[in-house]
Design a protein around this motif. Structure first.
Motif, PDB file in Angstrom:
ATOM      1  N   VAL A 148      -1.229  -6.563  -9.590  1.00  0.00           N
ATOM      2  CA  VAL A 148       0.085  -6.785  -8.974  1.00  0.00           C
ATOM      3  C   VAL A 148       0.025  -6.711  -7.442  1.00  0.00           C
ATOM      4  O   VAL A 148       0.810  -7.356  -6.759  1.00  0.00           O
ATOM      5  CB  VAL A 148       1.198  -5.854  -9.521  1.00  0.00           C
ATOM      6  CG1 VAL A 148       1.608  -6.272 -10.905  1.00  0.00           C
ATOM      7  CG2 VAL A 148       0.844  -4.409  -9.455  1.00  0.00           C
ATOM      8  N   LEU A 149      -0.937  -5.947  -6.927  1.00  0.00           N
ATOM      9  CA  LEU A 149      -1.118  -5.909  -5.456  1.00  0.00           C
ATOM     10  C   LEU A 149      -1.432  -7.300  -4.931  1.00  0.00           C
ATOM     11  O   LEU A 149      -0.979  -7.687  -3.865  1.00  0.00           O
ATOM     12  CB  LEU A 149      -2.311  -5.009  -5.102  1.00  0.00           C
ATOM     13  CG  LEU A 149      -2.108  -3.524  -4.905  1.00  0.00           C
ATOM     14  CD1 LEU A 149      -3.465  -2.853  -4.671  1.00  0.00           C
ATOM     15  CD2 LEU A 149      -1.171  -3.211  -3.746  1.00  0.00           C
ATOM     16  N   PHE A 168       3.839  -3.773  -6.585  1.00  0.00           N
ATOM     17  CA  PHE A 168       4.429  -5.091  -6.842  1.00  0.00           C
ATOM     18  C   PHE A 168       5.425  -5.484  -5.740  1.00  0.00           C
ATOM     19  O   PHE A 168       5.340  -6.561  -5.154  1.00  0.00           O
ATOM     20  CB  PHE A 168       5.117  -5.033  -8.215  1.00  0.00           C
ATOM     21  CG  PHE A 168       5.802  -6.297  -8.645  1.00  0.00           C
ATOM     22  CD1 PHE A 168       5.183  -7.544  -8.530  1.00  0.00           C
ATOM     23  CD2 PHE A 168       7.070  -6.241  -9.202  1.00  0.00           C
ATOM     24  CE1 PHE A 168       5.819  -8.695  -8.959  1.00  0.00           C
ATOM     25  CE2 PHE A 168       7.716  -7.391  -9.636  1.00  0.00           C
ATOM     26  CZ  PHE A 168       7.085  -8.615  -9.499  1.00  0.00           C
ATOM     27  N   THR A 169       6.345  -4.581  -5.423  1.00  0.00           N
ATOM     28  CA  THR A 169       7.447  -4.941  -4.511  1.00  0.00           C
ATOM     29  C   THR A 169       7.247  -4.430  -3.085  1.00  0.00           C
ATOM     30  O   THR A 169       7.918  -4.889  -2.171  1.00  0.00           O
ATOM     31  CB  THR A 169       8.772  -4.315  -4.990  1.00  0.00           C
ATOM     32  OG1 THR A 169       8.639  -2.893  -4.947  1.00  0.00           O
ATOM     33  CG2 THR A 169       9.141  -4.758  -6.389  1.00  0.00           C
ATOM     34  N   GLY A 170       6.388  -3.441  -2.904  1.00  0.00           N
ATOM     35  CA  GLY A 170       6.309  -2.773  -1.606  1.00  0.00           C
ATOM     36  C   GLY A 170       7.338  -1.657  -1.534  1.00  0.00           C
ATOM     37  O   GLY A 170       8.108  -1.446  -2.478  1.00  0.00           O
ATOM     38  N   ASP A 171       7.345  -0.939  -0.396  1.00  0.00           N
ATOM     39  CA  ASP A 171       8.178   0.268  -0.308  1.00  0.00           C
ATOM     40  C   ASP A 171       9.630   0.002   0.094  1.00  0.00           C
ATOM     41  O   ASP A 171      10.452   0.916   0.061  1.00  0.00           O
ATOM     42  CB  ASP A 171       7.554   1.287   0.659  1.00  0.00           C
ATOM     43  CG  ASP A 171       7.539   0.793   2.103  1.00  0.00           C
ATOM     44  OD1 ASP A 171       7.574  -0.440   2.314  1.00  0.00           O
ATOM     45  OD2 ASP A 171       7.504   1.639   3.009  1.00  0.00           O
ATOM     46  N   PHE A 212       0.848  -1.196   0.000  1.00  0.00           N
ATOM     47  CA  PHE A 212       0.000   0.000   0.000  1.00  0.00           C
ATOM     48  C   PHE A 212       0.889   1.253   0.000  1.00  0.00           C
ATOM     49  O   PHE A 212       0.671   2.192  -0.757  1.00  0.00           O
ATOM     50  CB  PHE A 212      -0.936   0.005   1.223  1.00  0.00           C
ATOM     51  CG  PHE A 212      -2.245  -0.713   1.001  1.00  0.00           C
ATOM     52  CD1 PHE A 212      -2.276  -1.975   0.434  1.00  0.00           C
ATOM     53  CD2 PHE A 212      -3.456  -0.128   1.354  1.00  0.00           C
ATOM     54  CE1 PHE A 212      -3.482  -2.646   0.231  1.00  0.00           C
ATOM     55  CE2 PHE A 212      -4.674  -0.781   1.149  1.00  0.00           C
ATOM     56  CZ  PHE A 212      -4.679  -2.040   0.599  1.00  0.00           C
ATOM     57  N   ARG A 213       1.906   1.238   0.877  1.00  0.00           N
ATOM     58  CA  ARG A 213       2.826   2.379   0.922  1.00  0.00           C
ATOM     59  C   ARG A 213       3.564   2.541  -0.401  1.00  0.00           C
ATOM     60  O   ARG A 213       3.703   3.646  -0.920  1.00  0.00           O
ATOM     61  CB  ARG A 213       3.869   2.174   2.026  1.00  0.00           C
ATOM     62  CG  ARG A 213       3.343   2.394   3.413  1.00  0.00           C
ATOM     63  CD  ARG A 213       4.474   2.289   4.401  1.00  0.00           C
ATOM     64  NE  ARG A 213       4.022   2.563   5.752  1.00  0.00           N
ATOM     65  CZ  ARG A 213       4.831   2.777   6.774  1.00  0.00           C
ATOM     66  NH1 ARG A 213       6.130   2.738   6.596  1.00  0.00           N
ATOM     67  NH2 ARG A 213       4.358   3.022   7.978  1.00  0.00           N
ATOM     68  N   GLY A 214       4.023   1.426  -0.950  1.00  0.00           N
ATOM     69  CA  GLY A 214       4.769   1.464  -2.214  1.00  0.00           C
ATOM     70  C   GLY A 214       3.939   2.066  -3.341  1.00  0.00           C
ATOM     71  O   GLY A 214       4.425   2.857  -4.151  1.00  0.00           O
ATOM     72  N   CYS A 245       5.707   3.956 -11.570  1.00  0.00           N
ATOM     73  CA  CYS A 245       6.303   3.712 -10.246  1.00  0.00           C
ATOM     74  C   CYS A 245       5.253   3.222  -9.244  1.00  0.00           C
ATOM     75  O   CYS A 245       5.573   2.479  -8.314  1.00  0.00           O
ATOM     76  CB  CYS A 245       6.986   4.973  -9.721  1.00  0.00           C
ATOM     77  SG  CYS A 245       8.505   5.328 -10.613  1.00  0.00           S
ATOM     78  N   SER A 246       4.015   3.641  -9.438  1.00  0.00           N
ATOM     79  CA  SER A 246       2.939   3.152  -8.586  1.00  0.00           C
ATOM     80  C   SER A 246       2.780   1.638  -8.776  1.00  0.00           C
ATOM     81  O   SER A 246       2.577   0.885  -7.818  1.00  0.00           O
ATOM     82  CB  SER A 246       1.655   3.887  -8.971  1.00  0.00           C
ATOM     83  OG  SER A 246       0.616   3.517  -8.140  1.00  0.00           O
ATOM     84  N   LEU A 247       2.921   1.190 -10.014  1.00  0.00           N
ATOM     85  CA  LEU A 247       2.857  -0.250 -10.303  1.00  0.00           C
ATOM     86  C   LEU A 247       4.029  -0.988  -9.647  1.00  0.00           C
ATOM     87  O   LEU A 247       3.853  -2.060  -9.075  1.00  0.00           O
ATOM     88  CB  LEU A 247       2.865  -0.481 -11.823  1.00  0.00           C
ATOM     89  CG  LEU A 247       1.532  -0.207 -12.516  1.00  0.00           C
ATOM     90  CD1 LEU A 247       1.724   0.062 -14.007  1.00  0.00           C
ATOM     91  CD2 LEU A 247       0.582  -1.384 -12.322  1.00  0.00           C
TER      92      LEU A 247
END
Ligand code: F2R
Ligand code: MG
Ligand code: MG
Ligand code: MG
Length: 347
Positions: free
Chosen positions: A184-185, A309-312, A5-7, A303-305
């Motif tokens: 991706v989430l 995908f990876t988190g922050d 969510f943060r990422g 970058c939102s994607l």
């Protein structure tokens, strides 16, 4: 999931803040060097200048997140319109809003929000805006809908978009970006089958873009064609040049020529950095801006994607710190996470 969510929202902010410096440019080798130095500086410990400013992309995303947190289904849309106007009018610095949307926000205020959707329908001689403004602010809706049905997501994307964007291209761009983030989430590992992912988006869009007219079923191939073009680019044996990517997918403020481009930026870097995920955020950020044109919005969406995908954890801490309002963005992400998963916490 909290990290994802943060990422997602930090991706919006950082892509916007970094991309805004180059918006509207075509970057030659010299400017690409300047871009790398600029991001290095923001990632460094010794950066002292005022924090990098965000633009309309983040301003409107913050409004969407705030209103999802605060209002119920019935009062959400009206309050979102009010929040868009408040955010626009309260800003002491120029946030680079689109010309059409600025006129629209002023009209909404002047007419006291009496006709909430009328001004958007009247834009551009009644055709409505096809700009990417609805897509650029949609990521909080993906977070909110992570466990919801497609129909729930389509409805909420519609409510969030149609205040400013009445053209089907503008709204469907927001649907594409919302679906792309939500997919991706939901992934539990950092293993993404790129081909499968594009096929799923294509299948969704074949249904969305299939309309009926007086002659029976007809196909409106807009995003479907762009997604097919994206698949071809991703499957090329030789990595396509920036020029080829822009020729096929575009890099303008038109949602049709920027949302698929942002998704391509993300997927190209996923393919390139399979065993090197910690480089994915920086690499996607730089690549998206290198394509030129609507750099803040394409980098923000791409970058939102990555963040979803990876988190922050893979985002450089100093880069986060050096972008305006990053604390507020983290707070909004955490609150969204809390309300989305509150049912699970209660059990
Ligand atoms: N607009 C910009 N950047 C360029 C201007 C920078 C600014 N002058 C400055 O430096 O201060 N960036 C931001 O706008 C994009 C999102 O736009 P949005 O919210 O969709 O706005 P709008 O006004 O509805 O549409 C944008 C432009 O697209 C053209 N357009 C849209 N629909 C049209 C239609 N049906 N017919 C003809 N043209 C249409 C118009 O030129 C609109 O002004 C993001 O890039 C964000 O960063
Ligand atoms: Mg902008
Ligand atoms: Mg807009
Ligand atoms: Mg832009």
């Amino acid at each position: 999931m909290n990290s994802k969510f943060r990422g997602t929202l930090l991706g919006v902010l950082i892509g916007d803040c970094c991309g805004a410096v180059f918006e509207g440019e075509v970057l030659d080798a010299g400017q690409k060097f300047v871009l790398r130095k600029f991001i290095n500086k923001l990632e460094g410990v010794s950066f002292t200048a005022p924090r990098q400013k965000y633009t309309d992309d983040t301003a409107m995303t913050k409004s969407v997140a705030r209103c999802l947190l605060k209002y119920d289904e019935k009062s959400y849309q009206k309050n979102l319109a009010v929040d868009f106007v408040k955010e626009y009018c309260s800003s002491t610095t120029s946030r680079g809003y689109g010309d059409g949307v600025q006129r629209l926000l002023v009209t909404l205020r002047k007419e006291k929000f009496e006709d909430l959707l009328g001004p958007a329908r009247n834009q551009f001689n009644g055709t409505g805006s096809f700009g990417n403004g609805a897509a650029m602010r949609i990521s909080p809706v993906s977070l909110y809908c992570v466990n919801k049905s497609d129909d729930f997501l389509f409805d909420l994307v519609g409510k969030t978009s149609e205040i400013t964007h009445a053209n089907v291209i503008g709204i469907n761009g927001a649907i594409l970006q919302a679906l792309a983030i939500r997919e991706v989430l939901k992934l539990e590992s950092d293993d993404l089958d790129v081909n499968n992912y594009v096929t799923n988006l294509l299948e969704s869009f074949k249904k969305i873009e299939k309309g009926e007219d007086e002659f029976g079923i007809h196909e409106q191939k807009f995003y479907t064609e762009q997604l097919e073009g994206m698949r071809k680019l991703l499957n090329k044996e030789i990595l396509p040049s920036d020029e080829e990517v822009v020729n096929i997918l575009g890099h303008s403020v038109n949602a049709l020529y920027s949302v698929p481009t942002a998704i391509y930026c993300f997927l190209r870097n996923v393919n390139l950095l399979k065993g090197n995920r910690e480089k994915l955020f920086r690499s996607t950020l730089e690549y998206a801006i290198c394509l030129g044109g609507d750099t803040d919005t394409i980098a923000s969406m791409a970058c939102s994607l990555v963040g979803a995908f990876t988190g922050d954890s893979i985002i450089a801490k100093n880069l986060i710190k050096h972008c305006e309002s990053s604390e507020e963005i983290i707070e909004l992400s955490d609150k969204l996470y809390e309300i989305v998963f509150s049912e699970i916490f209660k059990k």
